[in-house]
Design a protein around this motif. Sequence first.
Motif, PDB file in Angstrom:
ATOM      1  N   TYR A  37       0.853  -1.188   0.000  1.00  0.00           N
ATOM      2  CA  TYR A  37       0.000   0.000   0.000  1.00  0.00           C
ATOM      3  C   TYR A  37       0.892   1.243   0.000  1.00  0.00           C
ATOM      4  O   TYR A  37       1.876   1.297   0.716  1.00  0.00           O
ATOM      5  N   GLU A  38       0.489   2.215  -0.810  1.00  0.00           N
ATOM      6  CA  GLU A  38       1.168   3.500  -0.804  1.00  0.00           C
ATOM      7  C   GLU A  38       0.222   4.508  -0.174  1.00  0.00           C
ATOM      8  O   GLU A  38      -0.988   4.520  -0.481  1.00  0.00           O
ATOM      9  N   PHE A  39       0.749   5.344   0.703  1.00  0.00           N
ATOM     10  CA  PHE A  39      -0.078   6.302   1.429  1.00  0.00           C
ATOM     11  C   PHE A  39       0.127   7.704   0.876  1.00  0.00           C
ATOM     12  O   PHE A  39       1.212   8.067   0.432  1.00  0.00           O
ATOM     13  N   GLU A  40      -0.946   8.500   0.909  1.00  0.00           N
ATOM     14  CA  GLU A  40      -0.866   9.901   0.516  1.00  0.00           C
ATOM     15  C   GLU A  40      -1.823  10.711   1.382  1.00  0.00           C
ATOM     16  O   GLU A  40      -2.769  10.164   1.958  1.00  0.00           O
ATOM     17  N   GLU A  41      -1.566  12.008   1.449  1.00  0.00           N
ATOM     18  CA  GLU A  41      -2.413  12.861   2.279  1.00  0.00           C
ATOM     19  C   GLU A  41      -3.767  13.086   1.616  1.00  0.00           C
ATOM     20  O   GLU A  41      -3.849  13.435   0.449  1.00  0.00           O
ATOM     21  N   ALA A  42      -4.822  12.878   2.394  1.00  0.00           N
ATOM     22  CA  ALA A  42      -6.192  13.172   1.954  1.00  0.00           C
ATOM     23  C   ALA A  42      -6.736  14.279   2.848  1.00  0.00           C
ATOM     24  O   ALA A  42      -6.324  14.416   4.004  1.00  0.00           O
ATOM     25  N   ASP A  56      -5.079   3.511  -2.621  1.00  0.00           N
ATOM     26  CA  ASP A  56      -6.031   2.624  -3.287  1.00  0.00           C
ATOM     27  C   ASP A  56      -7.383   2.543  -2.573  1.00  0.00           C
ATOM     28  O   ASP A  56      -8.325   1.960  -3.123  1.00  0.00           O
ATOM     29  N   PHE A  57      -7.486   3.087  -1.370  1.00  0.00           N
ATOM     30  CA  PHE A  57      -8.760   3.017  -0.659  1.00  0.00           C
ATOM     31  C   PHE A  57      -9.778   3.932  -1.347  1.00  0.00           C
ATOM     32  O   PHE A  57      -9.452   5.017  -1.808  1.00  0.00           O
TER      33      PHE A  57
END
Length: 200
Positions: A37-42, A56-57
């Motif tokens: 999983y790659e994380f990014e700011e939402a 990907d969520f």
Amino acid sequence: MERADEKILKILNEMKDKTREPLSITDGPIKIGDQYYEFEEASFFNQRLFVQLPKDFIDMEEKHKKIKYPHEQRPEIIKTEGTGAINFTFSQLDEELSDYWVKELTNGMRDVIKKTNPSNVFYTTEVESVNGKQIGYFEFKGSAIDGFIYNIMYFLAVDGKTLMGTFTCHYKDQPQWRDIAFQVIRSIQTAEIREQEVLP
């Protein structure tokens, strides 16, 4: 003098350290279970709340929301990996809250859930200072139709109102996801704190 086998072992350990999977959600793709999983700011609530989430969520579909959260007061935002087994949720409640009262709210909500379902098994209850905000949380194991569920429920004040977040997964997935879920919670930032930081 360092022996040859000690030198080889040292080199092997250094190589292992370089190839080790990242343990932080901010260090690039991270392996959780069998997947990367790659994380990014939402950002949510008109860019008043910022949090690191898996890229990907997706937003849970309305029909699945009604099944997973049958009560009418279901979370406003539900981010899921697709099957609905692993979820991060966020709700802005119309209740006033300041950092000072976060601990009392957290303990009160834990006690309500305990009374509502005495079979739940509770673990850590804590209040932490995260990026200038007090965040109170508790974690517990509850039962569902398809087995046991691991839950983290947490609270913080955003613009003077209550923000409630949750993380849920199947209890069998808890060993892989618990640390990740807490990293997500500890990544939370609010616009009010960011705005204070840029003031002269």
